[in-house]
Structure formats: structure tokens, C-alpha cells
Design an enzyme around this catalytic site. Structure first.
Site, short mmCIF file in Angstrom:
data_model
loop_
_atom_site.label_atom_id
_atom_site.label_comp_id
_atom_site.label_asym_id
_atom_site.label_seq_id
_atom_site.Cartn_x
_atom_site.Cartn_y
_atom_site.Cartn_z
N ASP A 1 -4.59 2.88 5.19
CA ASP A 1 -5.03 1.89 4.20
C ASP A 1 -6.55 1.84 4.06
OD1 ASP A 1 -2.34 1.18 4.02
OD2 ASP A 1 -2.54 -0.28 5.64
N LYS B 1 -8.02 6.05 1.05
CA LYS B 1 -8.05 7.52 0.88
C LYS B 1 -7.63 7.93 -0.51
CE LYS B 1 -5.11 8.01 4.18
NZ LYS B 1 -5.10 6.63 4.67
N HIS C 1 -0.83 4.97 -1.73
CA HIS C 1 -2.19 5.28 -2.18
C HIS C 1 -2.43 4.64 -3.54
CE1 HIS C 1 -2.31 8.95 0.73
NE2 HIS C 1 -2.43 7.79 1.33
N GLN D 1 -1.79 7.93 6.18
CA GLN D 1 -1.96 7.10 7.37
C GLN D 1 -3.38 7.32 7.94
OE1 GLN D 1 1.31 9.05 7.41
NE2 GLN D 1 1.81 7.41 6.01
P1 IMP Z 1 6.44 4.60 9.89
O1 IMP Z 1 5.44 5.62 9.50
O2 IMP Z 1 7.14 3.97 8.71
O3 IMP Z 1 7.40 5.07 10.93
O4 IMP Z 1 5.64 3.36 10.56
C1 IMP Z 1 4.99 3.50 11.81
C2 IMP Z 1 3.71 2.69 11.84
O5 IMP Z 1 2.77 3.29 10.94
C3 IMP Z 1 3.83 1.23 11.39
O6 IMP Z 1 2.88 0.46 12.11
C4 IMP Z 1 3.45 1.29 9.92
O7 IMP Z 1 2.97 0.04 9.46
C5 IMP Z 1 2.34 2.32 9.98
N1 IMP Z 1 2.14 3.03 8.70
C6 IMP Z 1 2.90 4.02 8.19
N2 IMP Z 1 2.40 4.45 7.04
C7 IMP Z 1 1.30 3.72 6.80
C8 IMP Z 1 0.32 3.72 5.75
O8 IMP Z 1 0.35 4.51 4.81
N3 IMP Z 1 -0.67 2.81 5.87
C9 IMP Z 1 -0.75 1.95 6.92
N4 IMP Z 1 0.12 1.93 7.92
C10 IMP Z 1 1.14 2.80 7.86
#
Ligand code: IMP
Length: 435
Positions: A16, A19, A44, A227
Site C-alpha cells: 500500500d 506502487k 493498485h 505487497q
Molecule cells: P494474503 O496475501 O491475502 O495471504 O495476506 C497476507 C497478509 O498480507 C495480510 O496481512 C494482508 O493484509 C497482507 N497483504 C496482502 N496483499 C496486500 C497488499 O496488496 N497490500 C497490503 N497488504 C497486503
């Protein structure tokens, strides 16, 4: 970007960082934009001519006509969500056809069962949950490394697709049962794919070969990270991480090209910090400043709408992100959000048992005991959204940026002062030989 260069844009925090906006901006100078990891967990947000577009899987270069967009083998692809994103873009007047978008036939597929398992695990974990986005990311990557995944190329071979789904469900249904959830049938899984299966076939191809050919012709590649560094499965705040490697070193792997094609790494950080989901965040603010950052910065997840946790910029964490990514230069986003906050605090190091603590807290077992140590800097009250050159910024804003640069020993080349594509302050390239 130099000819035939390959720039990676990575998040230097917990995702967040903005990017998408940076990739959209730098895409103007690139020939191709490639996503190399993650899936629809990403969100995004791009604002062009006042119109907001949120992309989850399609690279943020798609708003530039004529740029090739590639989804690499290292991504996990939800075919139904991909088709829906194409429809959304079409409604916004952006045509996504196979001349614009290539999806690796080797990319693992996110199936409905992965999303159900993601939700079931989070529900069973109770207070210990990761706080995932619920998009099936973890279960899909598990299948990739356990060599059981359905891959995008399987969509072209219905019999093989069915065999793979049947084999996969043998174990997946045992897991769903363990979590007290209903089983799923192969027919359900295949029926969910059927409406989009044929439609997606023309987009499939060899992502790595396409990028290598483009590079051989002098084409410039922009690698779009999703991420952030501290969510990396190997190097992040484990276990509160995503299930892919988010660092720049994985860009070549996930795109399917050699590491020589990556020639530079731009790190993106907010002027403060946010995190969505569970896990350590030592500079988190539970007070009115945190609430202000959330409100003014509109800190709600682009994918899930969840309120983001907000806090001060953590320089040891940023230094850690710089090291594990090889970041050579920085973009600082959302500086405008700090307007009116006085003083602005920046964590310079962490104290652990009374000693300065050099290791990034949260990647060490010692993290709960460390406390952040802050430097207080004077804030600014001016509206900076119209600033385009460093001279347009108030002295206190410039002082904050200089403080960050000196602390992490990397130049800041761009500062974002609003969500719009043009709302940026660009800094001249450094000539003092800094890396
Ligand atoms: P997952 O990727 O859905 O398995 O989530 C795992 C962790 O990564 C959690 O804390 C999500 O909130 C975080 N997360 C996954 N994708 C993003 C993103 O694009 N931005 C911010 N946090 C993310």
C-alpha cells in the site's frame, strides 16, 4: 530509464505504498510492464484525469496505450477475477486484448477451493489469524510448491484440467472437512471456470520468452512489485506475511527472465507507515494522530476496504527493506497527508533492553521487547498538493525529506503530494556519486 534497462518498483513497507501510481508514471518510459508475484490480493489505485481505477492483477501499465502488460509465471491467477478486471477496464474505455496483455501459461491458478480454504483457516485461527485478503493466495502458492497446482495452460486442455482438479480436491476436501466446512466437487470448480475459460486462452503465452525478446530488441521492462518488503514470505514479519517473495530479487524469477534484465531497483515508501492485517508494527499509533493519518490519507484497503493501521515512518525497517531489495533510490508517497501534524516523528532506531537495536524488529524473535526511539521534526501547515519542484515545498517538508535521505543513505527522486498522476515533486538526479 536507460535503453534495455529493467527497473523494479518495490514496496519498502507492508504494501500500500503507492506502487501502482509509480508504476503508471514510469510506464510512460517503458515498453513492457510485468507483474512477477502475488495475485488479486494486491490493490493498485491509479487516478488519471480525476478518474480512479483499482487494479488487482493486471499490471498498472495498462492505462498507457501501446505498452505490453505481462502477468508472469510467479503470479497466482484467479481466472474469474481476471476476466472481471478486464470487463471493468473495458467499461472505463480501456481495451484489454491479447496484443496488450500476456498471461503466462505456467502461472498457478487460484480456484474457488483456495478461497474457501483461506477463509476457513482464518476463521479457525481466531485471534491468531493472519488477516489475509481472503483471495486464496496462500493455498494457491502451497499447491504450486507441492507440485499439485492447476496452471493457466491447463485451461486449454479440459481433460487434463479435470484430472488435476480431481487430484487436488482429494487433499483439499480433507482440509475443508478438518475445518468443519462442506466439501467441493470437481464439477463445481470446473463450472466456475467455464464461463471465462475460452475467453482467456488467446491471452496465454510464454511470458519469459516475450520479455527476453523485447529486451533483445532494446526494450525497457518495468517489473511491478506487489505487497511490500515486510510481507515477503522469507524476509518479512513471518508468519504475518503473504505467501510469495515480494523482494526485487524475485522479479527475474517470477517474470521468467535472467537476473541481468534487472538493472535498477526503486523503493516506494510512504512518508509515514501503514499495515493492514495482523503482525508486528512497532511504530503504530493508537491515538488521534493515527486516526488523522487514516482519515486524511484515506487509509482503507484497496482490495478489502479494511481500515489500515497507521503509524510513524520506521527508518530501521526502511534500511532493512533497502538491504534485502538492493534499493538504489526512493520515491516517497503521501507527503501531503502529514500537513498540519506537528511535530512529525520518525523512528531512527529501536531500543532493546536499553541498547540501540540495529536489527529490524519483527524479523527477530526479540521484536516484542524493542521500543521505537523517535526524532521529532517540525511539521508544515501549507497545502503542498500543487508543488512540482523541490523549491515549491515548505522548508520543513524539505527538512524531513533530507533527514530520511541522510538516515537511509539513498536519494529520493520523487515525492508524491496527491493521488493524481501529475501530483508529484521531481528531484534532479544526484551528481555526487551516491548509489
Ligand atoms: P494474503 O496475501 O491475502 O495471504 O495476506 C497476507 C497478509 O498480507 C495480510 O496481512 C494482508 O493484509 C497482507 N497483504 C496482502 N496483499 C496486500 C497488499 O496488496 N497490500 C497490503 N497488504 C497486503
Amino acid at each position: 530509464m536507460n535503453p534495455a534497462s529493467g527497473l523494479v518498483v518495490v514496496g519498502a513497507q507492508w504494501g500500500d505504498e503507492g506502487k501502482g501510481k509509480l508504476v503508471d508514471l514510469y510506464a510512460a518510459e517503458a515498453d513492457a510492464v510485468v507483474r512477477y508475484q502475488g495475485g488479486t490480493n494486491a490493490g493498485h489505485t491509479l487516478v488519471v484525469d480525476g478518474r480512479k481505477t483499482v487494479l488487482h492483477l493486471i499490471p498498472s501499465g495498462i492505462l498507457h496505450p501501446g505498452k505490453r502488460c505481462v502477468i508472469g509465471s510467479g503470479c497466482v491467477v484467479d481466472p474469474v477475477a481476471l476476466a472481471a478486471e478486464m470487463d471493468e477496464l473495458a467499461a472505463a474505455g480501456v481495451t484489454v486484448d491479447p496484443t496488450r496483455l500476456l498471461v503466462s501459461f505456467a502461472a498457478p491458478v487460484i480456484l474457488e477451493v483456495h478461497k474457501r480454504l483461506d477463509h476457513a483457516r482464518e476463521a479457525s485461527a481466531g485471534a491468531a489469524k493472519i488477516g489475509t485478503t481472503g483471495r486464496g493466495i496462500g493455498p494457491a502458492y502451497e499447491d504450486a510448491v507441492s507440485r499439485a497446482a492447476v496452471r493457466m495452460g491447463d485451461l486449454a486442455a479440459p481433460e487434463r484440467l479435470r484430472r488435476r482438479v480431481e487430484a487436488l480436491l482429494f487433499e483439499k476436501n480433507a482440509l475443508l472437512r478438518a475445518h468443519g466446512r462442506p466439501e467441493v466437487t470437481p464439477d463445481e470448480i470446473i463450472a466456475a471456470l467455464e464461463p471465462v475459460r475460452e475467453r482467456l486462452l488467446p491471452f496465454l503465452g510464454d511470458a519469459g520468452a516475450s520479455l527476453a525478446a523485447l529486451n533483445a530488441d532494446g526494450g525497457r521492462i518495468l517489473f511491478e512489485g506487489a505487497q511490500g518488503a515486510l510481507l515477503d514470505v522469507w524476509h518479512g514479519t513471518y508468519p504475518f506475511v503473504t505467501s510469495s517473495s515480494t523482494v526485487a530479487g524475485n522479479a527475474a524469477v517470477g517474470a521468467g527472465v535472467g537476473p541481468q534484465l534487472v538493472t535498477d531497483v526503486l523503493g516506494v515508501t510512504k512518508a509515514y507507515a501503514t499495515r493492514v492485517g495482523s503482525g508486528p508494527f512497532t511504530t503504530e499509533l493508537d491515538d488521534e494522530v493515527g486516526a488523522l493519518l487514516r482519515r486524511v490519507g484515506r487509509e482503507f484497503g484497496a482490495t478489502t476496504g479494511r481500515p489500515r493501521r497507521c503509524g510513524w515512518l520506521d527508518l530501521p525497517a526502511l534500511r532493512y527493506a533497502i538491504r534485502i531489495n538492493g534499493i538504489t533510490r526512493l520515491a516517497v508517497t503521501k507527503l501531503d497527508v502529514l500537513r498540519g501534524i506537528d511535530p512529525v516523528r520518525v523512528c531512527t532506531h529501536h531500543a532493546w533492553r536499553g541498547q540501540p537495536y540495529a536489527v529490524m524488529p519483527g524479523v527477530s524473535d526479540a521484536w516484542p521487547e524493542s521500543t521505537p526511539v523517535y526524532e521529532s521534526l517540525p511539521g508544515f501547515t501549507e497545502d503542498i498538493s500543487a508543488a512540482r519542484t523541490p523549491a515549491d515545498l515548505p522548508a520543513n517538508a524539505r527538512r524531513l525529506l533530507a533527514f530520511i535521505e541522510a538516515a537511509v543513505e539513498r536519494p529520493i527522486e520523487l515525492v508524491s503530494v496527491g493521488p493524481g498522476r501529475e501530483e508529484n515533486v521531481r528531484f534532479a538526479a544526484r551528481t555526487d556519486g551516491a548509489p
